[in-house]
Motif scaffolding. Structure first.
Motif, PDB file in Angstrom:
ATOM      1  N   LEU A 152       0.817  -1.208   0.000  1.00 21.29           N
ATOM      2  CA  LEU A 152       0.000   0.000   0.000  1.00 21.29           C
ATOM      3  C   LEU A 152       0.854   1.264   0.000  1.00 21.29           C
ATOM      4  CD1 LEU A 152      -2.805  -1.035   2.537  1.00 21.29           C
ATOM      5  CD2 LEU A 152      -2.968  -0.918   0.038  1.00 21.29           C
ATOM      6  N   LEU A 153       1.972   1.230   0.720  1.00 12.69           N
ATOM      7  CA  LEU A 153       2.867   2.392   0.740  1.00 12.69           C
ATOM      8  C   LEU A 153       3.396   2.704  -0.653  1.00 12.69           C
ATOM      9  CD1 LEU A 153       4.909   1.729   4.017  1.00 12.69           C
ATOM     10  CD2 LEU A 153       3.394   3.665   3.608  1.00 12.69           C
ATOM     11  N   LYS A 154       3.783   1.663  -1.375  1.00 16.15           N
ATOM     12  CA  LYS A 154       4.329   1.871  -2.724  1.00 16.15           C
ATOM     13  C   LYS A 154       3.242   2.290  -3.712  1.00 16.15           C
ATOM     14  CE  LYS A 154       8.291  -1.259  -2.341  1.00 16.15           C
ATOM     15  NZ  LYS A 154       8.943  -2.492  -2.864  1.00 16.15           N
ATOM     16  N   ARG A 155       2.050   1.782  -3.508  1.00 18.42           N
ATOM     17  CA  ARG A 155       0.959   2.033  -4.457  1.00 18.42           C
ATOM     18  C   ARG A 155       0.213   3.336  -4.159  1.00 18.42           C
ATOM     19  NH1 ARG A 155      -2.103  -1.854  -7.436  1.00 18.42           N
ATOM     20  NH2 ARG A 155      -3.303  -0.678  -8.997  1.00 18.42           N
ATOM     21  N   PHE A 156      -0.010   3.628  -2.870  1.00 18.32           N
ATOM     22  CA  PHE A 156      -0.882   4.749  -2.508  1.00 18.32           C
ATOM     23  C   PHE A 156      -0.229   5.811  -1.620  1.00 18.32           C
ATOM     24  CE2 PHE A 156      -3.682   0.993  -3.049  1.00 18.32           C
ATOM     25  CZ  PHE A 156      -4.394   1.429  -4.167  1.00 18.32           C
ATOM     26  N   GLY A 157       0.955   5.529  -1.060  1.00 15.12           N
ATOM     27  CA  GLY A 157       1.606   6.507  -0.195  1.00 15.12           C
ATOM     28  C   GLY A 157       1.258   6.317   1.271  1.00 15.12           C
ATOM     29  N   ILE A 158       1.957   7.038   2.127  1.00  9.86           N
ATOM     30  CA  ILE A 158       1.817   6.869   3.571  1.00  9.86           C
ATOM     31  C   ILE A 158       0.407   7.237   4.047  1.00  9.86           C
ATOM     32  CG2 ILE A 158       2.614   7.707   5.825  1.00  9.86           C
ATOM     33  CD1 ILE A 158       5.378   8.034   4.634  1.00  9.86           C
ATOM     34  N   GLU A 159      -0.095   8.389   3.605  1.00  8.80           N
ATOM     35  CA  GLU A 159      -1.386   8.868   4.104  1.00  8.80           C
ATOM     36  C   GLU A 159      -2.519   7.902   3.776  1.00  8.80           C
ATOM     37  OE1 GLU A 159       0.743  10.618   2.367  1.00  8.80           O
ATOM     38  OE2 GLU A 159       1.349  12.311   3.631  1.00  8.80           O
ATOM     39  N   ASN A 160      -2.605   7.466   2.535  1.00 12.25           N
ATOM     40  CA  ASN A 160      -3.684   6.558   2.137  1.00 12.25           C
ATOM     41  C   ASN A 160      -3.542   5.181   2.781  1.00 12.25           C
ATOM     42  OD1 ASN A 160      -5.188   8.297   0.474  1.00 12.25           O
ATOM     43  ND2 ASN A 160      -3.749   8.010  -1.213  1.00 12.25           N
ATOM     44  N   THR A 161      -2.322   4.774   3.053  1.00 13.27           N
ATOM     45  CA  THR A 161      -2.112   3.482   3.722  1.00 13.27           C
ATOM     46  C   THR A 161      -2.691   3.518   5.133  1.00 13.27           C
ATOM     47  OG1 THR A 161      -0.115   3.041   2.439  1.00 13.27           O
ATOM     48  CG2 THR A 161      -0.385   1.813   4.493  1.00 13.27           C
ATOM     49  N   PHE A 162      -2.428   4.591   5.864  1.00 13.45           N
ATOM     50  CA  PHE A 162      -3.029   4.744   7.193  1.00 13.45           C
ATOM     51  C   PHE A 162      -4.560   4.686   7.101  1.00 13.45           C
ATOM     52  CE2 PHE A 162       0.921   6.937   8.883  1.00 13.45           C
ATOM     53  CZ  PHE A 162       1.151   6.024   9.898  1.00 13.45           C
ATOM     54  N   ARG A 163      -5.119   5.385   6.133  1.00 12.95           N
ATOM     55  CA  ARG A 163      -6.575   5.483   6.013  1.00 12.95           C
ATOM     56  C   ARG A 163      -7.210   4.129   5.683  1.00 12.95           C
ATOM     57  NH1 ARG A 163      -6.660   8.984   2.235  1.00 12.95           N
ATOM     58  NH2 ARG A 163      -6.591  10.764   3.653  1.00 12.95           N
ATOM     59  N   LEU A 164      -6.651   3.429   4.721  1.00  8.41           N
ATOM     60  CA  LEU A 164      -7.215   2.142   4.300  1.00  8.41           C
ATOM     61  C   LEU A 164      -7.127   1.110   5.417  1.00  8.41           C
ATOM     62  CD1 LEU A 164      -5.786   1.998   0.663  1.00  8.41           C
ATOM     63  CD2 LEU A 164      -8.193   2.238   1.303  1.00  8.41           C
ATOM     64  N   GLU A 165      -5.999   1.057   6.094  1.00  5.94           N
ATOM     65  CA  GLU A 165      -5.853   0.082   7.172  1.00  5.94           C
ATOM     66  C   GLU A 165      -6.742   0.446   8.354  1.00  5.94           C
ATOM     67  OE1 GLU A 165      -1.761  -0.648   8.108  1.00  5.94           O
ATOM     68  OE2 GLU A 165      -1.380  -1.633   6.174  1.00  5.94           O
ATOM     69  N   GLY A 166      -6.921   1.733   8.596  1.00  2.00           N
ATOM     70  CA  GLY A 166      -7.797   2.159   9.684  1.00  2.00           C
ATOM     71  C   GLY A 166      -9.229   1.701   9.471  1.00  2.00           C
ATOM     72  N   ILE A 167      -9.734   1.877   8.269  1.00  3.50           N
ATOM     73  CA  ILE A 167     -11.106   1.441   7.954  1.00  3.50           C
ATOM     74  C   ILE A 167     -11.228  -0.074   8.066  1.00  3.50           C
ATOM     75  CG2 ILE A 167     -12.837   1.299   6.125  1.00  3.50           C
ATOM     76  CD1 ILE A 167     -11.718   4.004   5.094  1.00  3.50           C
TER      77      ILE A 167
END
Length: 414
Positions: free
Chosen positions: A156-171
């Motif tokens: 996810l970090l490579k595909r979407f970046g740090i911010e989006n990785t936090f968001r997706l995993e949080g949900i």
């Protein structure tokens, strides 16, 4: 559903909750990205993780008390909400102060509430001779989490970046934890498990066993056993959490490995294996003997870690660190239940677990500062070696407790 089947459903639900809460153990993957992309220092990258460990441990006391009083379902659900929101809000920033608030504080609170609810609920469905094994299974979820979260986070970090990785995993984890929390329950009167032991098992707890009294936390704090358990737990956890929190950086510094997330996943396998194996073993040979074995393994590994300068050697070190550290997470709740009973299991283990929080602050922070100052982790490994030896020595001062294989037809001591 009969008592045994219900107990196993609670056990598996608790394991699933811990599989989500174990996102904490993948922080080193986030940390490596923060160091590379935002040029954080190793010390700074350790701070949100360190704070989350401290808050997690501190929340185990009120979390344990609340689940003892109101039941595990409500408290675990609250844990899912806090953990999920902490990760989602982490997606809105990459500043150290804000990540300390979102990941360190909010996610830490959620992890503490969820973790405090899972194990006590499960062990109450089974007889005393299975406490170690059941505890090991439930907490294995937390250790095993990195096996899938680390590569998922890296992808996810490579595909979407740090911010989006936090968001997706949080949900993802918010929804998962809340759903699984609905399965948690404690047995009602009449649903208590059969505590009769097989004829070929010998109880090692003295006749005036502490555990027979279901000691409240105020009296537990007056017992020597509490302080011995606390000191050993803090020492062992410091070494293990140092490796977990810094593994990606250690792999890069010592062996030039840029795929440290794979080492994190490898550590997760042995972390989980150590929890189940140590729980099962301690039911057979006793808690103190099992602790002695795994503390010695940790000490030897810390002594040798500075010489791990290839991918193969770092992998061996990660596996041994995971095995030794994982063992603690099933041995110490089981020992707490042995010495102080299961009636107040949540809050009692919460107090013991504060030692884990101290280790979580000291180990990673100490290692980060040493690495920033010397560009080496060697001194950190030696300090961890000394702490593990101290814990090993302290095991000899514990009174015998737990289960071991005995001579057939010797009646259980009650």
């Amino acid at each position: 559903m009969n008592t045994t089947a219900r107990g196993w459903s609670v056990t598996l639900a608790g394991t699933g909750i811990n599989l989500a809460l174990g996102v904490l153990y993948t922080w080193s993957v986030f940390a490596a990205a923060l160091i590379e992309q935002y040029h954080w220092t190793k010390t700074a990258a350790s701070v949100p993780y360190m704070l989350a460990c401290a808050v997690f441990a501190l929340m185990m006391v009120p979390g344990g008390y609340l689940q003892d009083r109101f039941g595990p379902r409500i408290i675990a659900s609250a844990g899912g909400i806090f953990a999920g929101l902490g990760l989602i809000l982490s997606s809105l920033t990459h500043s150290l102060s804000m990540l300390m608030l979102t990941f360190g504080l909010l996610a830490g609170i959620g992890i503490g509430l969820g973790y405090a609810s899972a194990t006590p609920a499960a062990v109450k469905w089974f007889p005393p001779g299975k406490k170690g094994f059941i505890s090991g299974i439930v907490v294995a979820g937390f250790g095993l989490a990195s096996l899938y979260i680390a590569p998922l986070t890296n992808f996810l970090l490579k595909r979407f970046g740090i911010e989006n990785t936090f968001r997706l995993e949080g949900i993802l984890f918010l929804v998962t934890i809340i759903l699984l929390a609905q399965v948690l329950a404690v047995p009602r009167v009449g649903d208590q498990p059969d505590s009769k032991e097989p004829d070929n098992v010998r109880r090692l707890v003295p006749v005036n066993s502490l555990s027979s009294n279901n000691i409240p936390w105020r009296n537990m704090l007056k017992r020597q056993e509490f302080y011995l358990l606390w000191l050993m737990y803090a020492a062992g956890a410091s070494a293990g959490l140092m490796i977990i929190g810094q593994l990606s950086s250690i792999a890069k510094t010592q062996a030039g490995i840029t795929w440290g997330y794979a080492m994190v996943a490898l550590l997760a396998i042995f972390n989980a294996s150590g929890r189940v194996a140590a729980g099962w073993l301690s039911d057979k040979i006793g808690r103190a003997g099992s602790m002695r074995l795994f503390f010695l393994l940790q000490a030897i590994n810390m002594l040798l870690f500075t010489h791990y300068d290839s991918a193969m050697l770092v992998a061996i070190g990660a596996a041994a660190a995971g095995l030794g550290y994982g063992a603690l997470l099933s041995l110490f709740p089981s020992a707490t239940y042995d010495y102080f009973g299961t009636k107040n299991a949540g809050v009692n283990y919460g107090f013991v677990f504060t030692a884990w929080g101290v280790g979580g602050v000291f180990g990673p922070l100490m290692a980060g500062r040493i690495a920033d100052a010397t560009n080496s982790y060697s001194l950190a490994f030696m300090i961890s070696f000394a702490l593990c030896i101290l814990a090993f020595v302290l095991t000899f001062f514990l009174k015998k407790t737990g289960y071991s294989l005995g001579i057939s037809n010797i009646p259980s001591q009650r």
